[in-house]
Design an enzyme around this catalytic site. Structure first.
Site, mmCIF file in Angstrom:
data_model
loop_
_atom_site.group_PDB
_atom_site.id
_atom_site.type_symbol
_atom_site.label_atom_id
_atom_site.label_comp_id
_atom_site.label_asym_id
_atom_site.label_seq_id
_atom_site.Cartn_x
_atom_site.Cartn_y
_atom_site.Cartn_z
ATOM 1 N N CYS A 163 0.807 -1.227 0.000
ATOM 2 C CA CYS A 163 0.000 0.000 0.000
ATOM 3 C C CYS A 163 0.838 1.273 0.000
ATOM 4 O O CYS A 163 0.287 2.376 -0.037
ATOM 5 C CB CYS A 163 -0.953 -0.021 1.188
ATOM 6 S SG CYS A 163 -1.924 -1.539 1.249
ATOM 7 N N LYS A 335 -9.506 7.680 2.491
ATOM 8 C CA LYS A 335 -10.067 6.329 2.373
ATOM 9 C C LYS A 335 -11.478 6.230 2.945
ATOM 10 O O LYS A 335 -12.199 5.284 2.616
ATOM 11 C CB LYS A 335 -9.152 5.316 3.062
ATOM 12 C CG LYS A 335 -7.829 5.079 2.364
ATOM 13 C CD LYS A 335 -7.023 4.013 3.080
ATOM 14 C CE LYS A 335 -5.659 3.805 2.426
ATOM 15 N NZ LYS A 335 -4.732 4.929 2.688
ATOM 16 N N HIS A 340 -9.835 1.797 -0.023
ATOM 17 C CA HIS A 340 -8.382 1.616 -0.044
ATOM 18 C C HIS A 340 -7.956 1.157 -1.436
ATOM 19 O O HIS A 340 -8.232 0.022 -1.838
ATOM 20 C CB HIS A 340 -7.994 0.580 1.008
ATOM 21 C CG HIS A 340 -6.538 0.552 1.324
ATOM 22 N ND1 HIS A 340 -5.572 1.070 0.482
ATOM 23 C CD2 HIS A 340 -5.857 0.060 2.401
ATOM 24 C CE1 HIS A 340 -4.373 0.882 1.027
ATOM 25 N NE2 HIS A 340 -4.526 0.276 2.184
ATOM 26 N N PHE A 399 1.719 -3.455 3.914
ATOM 27 C CA PHE A 399 2.066 -4.772 4.427
ATOM 28 C C PHE A 399 3.553 -5.017 4.193
ATOM 29 O O PHE A 399 4.102 -4.678 3.142
ATOM 30 C CB PHE A 399 1.273 -5.852 3.681
ATOM 31 C CG PHE A 399 -0.164 -5.985 4.105
ATOM 32 C CD1 PHE A 399 -0.668 -5.310 5.202
ATOM 33 C CD2 PHE A 399 -1.023 -6.814 3.396
ATOM 34 C CE1 PHE A 399 -1.987 -5.442 5.582
ATOM 35 C CE2 PHE A 399 -2.357 -6.958 3.764
ATOM 36 C CZ PHE A 399 -2.840 -6.272 4.863
#
Length: 412
Positions: A163, A335, A340, A399
């Site tokens: 992301c 968001k 997202h 992540f």
């Protein structure tokens, strides 16, 4: 000698709008782009909601024959690039193309192509798999196609950092111009993962909201009753130029990028480090490169995913970076309205941040209804706020513990 880097064009395809004007209006008015998934049958899925792009006729933008050789993320990115180039009013025939580069980000790339071709393989055998399967799927095909379209012969590659992908791409593009490698960069990100496997994968991680009975209120960053993020899709591309190049050709200038900060949590494959140290380090690095102080930051566009851990950790990170002043800085999460966009989120949110800066207006975090004691900062709840803005931050965390923060200033 370091060069100043300015933003001269922006293109957006989002669940709210496919042009800058309507994107900004929708953000300020606090509209939600979340609704029920229409791309596939969700009967057997725990999650039935997402933030899809609406009212986009691909045939209006792309040649049908070429479009069939592209995954959705590539189509979105190519269209966003066309919008950005048009917005920048740049004539590449009058530009040294060897000093124009393309760097984009995508966390996943051609997932819909992978799913489609795997079904073909499974049902009809290996000889029926498309010869375009690989070049449709790989994330780096987007900057490749953009460079071919405009004849850009400078640096050309894709960044993949979950992301944080688009923010890392933009940061690298910024540094190429700053250090004199290029004069112009086409940069940003694109993602199209509202697919059965995409939704199933994130859903089974327990990362997504299951507020299926109320899609418009499902994305609720920093709210105590948040239960996960909403998968969004789209693309955002921005044109960066050296200040001298932009002035020489008489370009309009939206803002100046002054600093970027990258860091790693070195902690867990999906969870952020609980004390927010990595994210704080990224923000402070961007501020340091810009040569300003923490007391000069007027607004933070948060990563703000609407997941229990991210929002709490980002709040901790802002406190760690800014101390007691954290309570005085307005924050908001794009968001909450567009979901997202994964690898494209940093670009879509940087466009939102630049628009906030340009209009001296902070767009709201919508669906903020129940305060969370662990998220106790000013998240600009539900209503836009007018405020003079000079220096602002845009945060992206991915992540794997990837952190990126971009500092943007009003151009003077």
């Amino acid at each position: 000698m370091n060069k100043r880097v300015v933003v001269t064009g922006m293109g957006i395809l989002s669940p709210l709008a496919i042009d800058l004007g309507n994107y900004w209006t929708s953000l300020v008015e606090g509209r939600s782009g979340v609704d029920y998934i229409t791309r596939f049958d969700t009967t057997d899925f725990d999650v039935k909601i997402a933030a899809e792009i609406k009212d986009l006729n691909i045939d209006d933008w792309l040649d049908k024959k070429e479009s069939r050789k592209m995954d959705g993320f590539t189509r979105y990115g190519v269209i966003a690039a066309e919008l950005a180039v048009k917005d920048a009013n740049i004539d590449f025939d009058k530009t040294d193309r060897s000093r124009v580069g393309v760097i984009t980000g995508s966390g996943i790339g051609g997932m819909e192509t992978f799913e489609k071709e795997y079904r073909t393989y499974f049902e009809k055998g290996p000889n029926r798999v498309s010869p375009f399967f690989i070049p449709m799927m790989i994330p780096d095909i987007l900057p490749g196609r953009i460079s071919i379209q405009y004849g850009c012969k400078g640096p050309n590659y894709t960044v993949i950092s979950a992301c944080a992908s688009a923010s890392h791409a933009i940061g690298n593009a910024f540094r190429d111009i700053k250090h004199g490698v290029t004069d112009v960069m086409i940069t940003g990100g694109s993602e199209a993962t509202i697919t059965p496997m995409g939704i199933a994968g994130f859903s089974n991680m327990k990362a997504l909201s299951t507020r299926n009975d109320d899609p418009k209120h499902a994305s609720r960053p920093f709210d105590k009753e948040r239960d996960g993020f909403i998968v969004g899709e789209g693309a955002a591309i921005i044109i960066l130029e050296s200040e001298e190049h932009a002035i020489k050709r008489g370009a309009k200038i939206y803002a100046e990028i002054c600093g970027v900060g990258f860091s790693a949590d070195a902690y867990h494959i999906t969870a952020p480090v609980p004390d927010g140290e990595g994210a704080a380090q990224a923000m402070l690095a961007a501020i340091a490169e810009a040569g300003v102080g923490t007391g000069e930051i007027d607004y933070i566009n948060a990563h703000g995913t609407s997941t229990p851990y991210n929002d709490k950790t980002e709040t901790q990170a802002i406190k760690k970076a800014f101390g007691d002043r954290a309570y005085d800085i307005p924050i908001s999460s794009t968001k909450s309205m567009i979901g997202h966009l994964l690898g494209a989120s940093g670009a879509a949110e940087l466009v939102a941040t630049i628009l906030c800066l340009s209009h001296d207006t902070i767009h709201p975090t919508i669906n903020y209804e129940v305060p969370d004691p662990e998220c106790d900062l000013n998240y600009t709840p539900n209503k836009a706020v007018r405020k003079e803005l000079n220096y602002v931050l845009s945060n992206s965390f991915g992540f794997g513990g990837h952190n990126a923060s971009i500092l943007v200033a009003k151009y003077r």
